[in-house]
Design an enzyme around this catalytic site. Structure first.
Site, PDB file in Angstrom:
ATOM      1  CD  GLU A  92      -2.223   1.170   2.959  1.00  0.00           C
ATOM      2  OE1 GLU A  92      -3.442   1.018   3.070  1.00  0.00           O
ATOM      3  OE2 GLU A  92      -1.445   1.250   3.944  1.00  0.00           O
ATOM      4  CG  ASP A 288      -9.056  -0.772   4.080  1.00  0.00           C
ATOM      5  OD1 ASP A 288      -8.064  -0.332   4.703  1.00  0.00           O
ATOM      6  OD2 ASP A 288      -9.062  -1.890   3.521  1.00  0.00           O
TER       7      ASP A 288
END
Length: 425
Positions: A92, A288
């Site tokens: 990420e 998220d």
């Protein structure tokens, strides 16, 4: 006397214009893929260009060079971004760092990040060939072998932009590296329970392309504008498939987002339906989920294909959080807008914290979605971002990584510096 009166009138008009508050432009009706133009929302609010660039550079330096930086160089040619609160390096953060640095023209940092990711994270052979271990220790040893699909999504897109910006004739063939990830993914057929990044039937990205994780998804992984980029410049013969993926992602987001609150769960099924529980928690708008407003802003800014729904979404989600108090809203809610029944902790070990906060990461993404918004409160979200600081919260918790990266992305968005990078002609 007549000339004096005219002069006085002009001075009064100038003064009234100077004192009048600056107004935001209405959301544009064409995207950067078509026009090559991007809104500078800070300029619309009256900030001058030099101040805007200085502010963006300051936020960049906080993440990459400051005392609380999350970027660290290794030797002469590599570097990594660490999720410091979790003591690891994640695909990420590495792929986010590559996207940010290609946008800023920071080729040395981009290349360092890619070399580290390729050396330590990417599988060179076996069932997972081409995929990346999603979590490593800072020495490069792997904490996990499996991939997380959003990392690959950003790796491919940032590599294509690097090819477009710098060419692939140097020591890194950016285009070939992007195509290698895509080709390896395409060849997965379920052997050893490893699957393509994108489920070929619904045309939607998997949560992880392995095991049970390939059977569901994460709303924050859906970036239809990235597929539009792949369709144009991946040059791998799959342009029509990528365009279908972009269309499917937009339809999926419609189904995943609550029409009253604008909120979405952090994971769900391919048809947009929520799980009853996931990872031991009730589905909710959590960490998220913060990325979804910014992702929709990105699709609006670059493609502007789904503008009517995206404008409605932007107004809805900003309206929900404004109603919670623009300086008071917290970072986790049930999708219907009620309080969460269980709080997802942040960090681990001595840095683990279980609390609701007014998180700067969420402040940032809610500001970014102003690119698609036309409500009376949008400017206030942008102003909160402009004056924001990423510093420890009252309970001592501090996230230089996730909050810091989302904040930097939002500054790029709203300054007109998060762009499609076409090939140099």
């Amino acid at each position: 006397m007549k000339r004096f009166l005219i002069y006085l009138l002009l001075v009064m008009l100038w003064a009234s214009c100077a004192e009048a508050p600056h107004e935001l432009d209405k959301p544009w009706d064409k995207g950067g893929l078509e026009t090559g133009c991007y809104r500078n929302v800070f300029a619309e609010l009256g900030y001058d260009e030099d101040s805007i660039e200085a502010r963006v550079q300051t936020v960049f330096d906080e993440v990459f060079r400051g005392p609380d930086k999350v970027y660290f160089e290794v030797g002469d040619s590599m570097g990594y971004i660490s999720d410091i609160k979790n003591h690891d390096v994640r695909t990420e953060g590495m792929s986010y760092g590559m996207m940010i640095t290609v946008q800023r023209g920071e080729k040395d940092i981009f290349d360092r990040l890619w070399r580290w990711a390729k050396t330590y994270m990417q599988h060179a052979d076996g069932p997972l060939e081409g995929y990346f271990a999603w979590s490593c220790n800072v020495d490069g040893s792997r904490r996990a072998q499996g991939p997380a699909s959003d990392g690959e999504l950003y790796f491919v897109t940032s590599l294509l932009f690097a090819h477009n910006r710098w060419g692939s004739e140097g020591d890194i063939n950016y285009l070939a590296e992007a195509q290698h990830i895509l080709n390896c993914s395409w060849e997965k057929d379920g052997t050893d329970d490893v699957w393509p990044l994108i489920d070929k039937e619904p045309r939607l990205i998997t949560f992880v392309p392995q095991g049970f994780g390939a059977r569901f998804t994460d709303p924050s992984y859906h970036l239809p504008a990235f597929y539009e980029v792949w369709a144009r410049w991946a040059d791998d013969g799959r342009a029509d498939f990528y365009r279908e993926c972009a269309e499917a992602a937009r339809e999926y987001l419609h189904a995943s987002i609550d029409t009253v609150t604008g909120l979405n769960p952090d994971t769900n099924q391919y048809d947009g339906a929520s799980f009853s529980r996931r990872f031991g928690l009730t589905p909710a708008f959590r960490y998220d989920s913060w990325r979804v407003p910014m992702n929709i802003a990105l699709d609006y800014s670059w493609a502007c294909i789904d503008q009517k729904w995206q404008q409605l979404y932007a107004n809805t989600i900003q309206g929900f959080f404004y109603g919670k108090g623009i300086d008071d809203f917290v970072d986790q809610y049930a999708v219907d807008g009620s309080e969460v029944s269980d709080i997802l902790p942040a960090g681990n070990g001595e840095m683990k914290a279980v609390a609701l906060r007014h998180s700067v990461g969420l402040v940032s993404t809610l500001a970014a979605v102003t690119l698609a918004a036309d409500n009376d409160h949008a400017r206030e979200f942008v102003e909160r971002l402009w004056t924001s600081e990423n510093k420890p919260y009252e309970d001592g918790y501090f996230d230089a990584y996730y909050d810091g990266l989302l904040r930097l992305f939002a500054f790029l968005h709203l300054s007109g510096n998060y762009r499609v990078i076409p090939p140099v002609k």
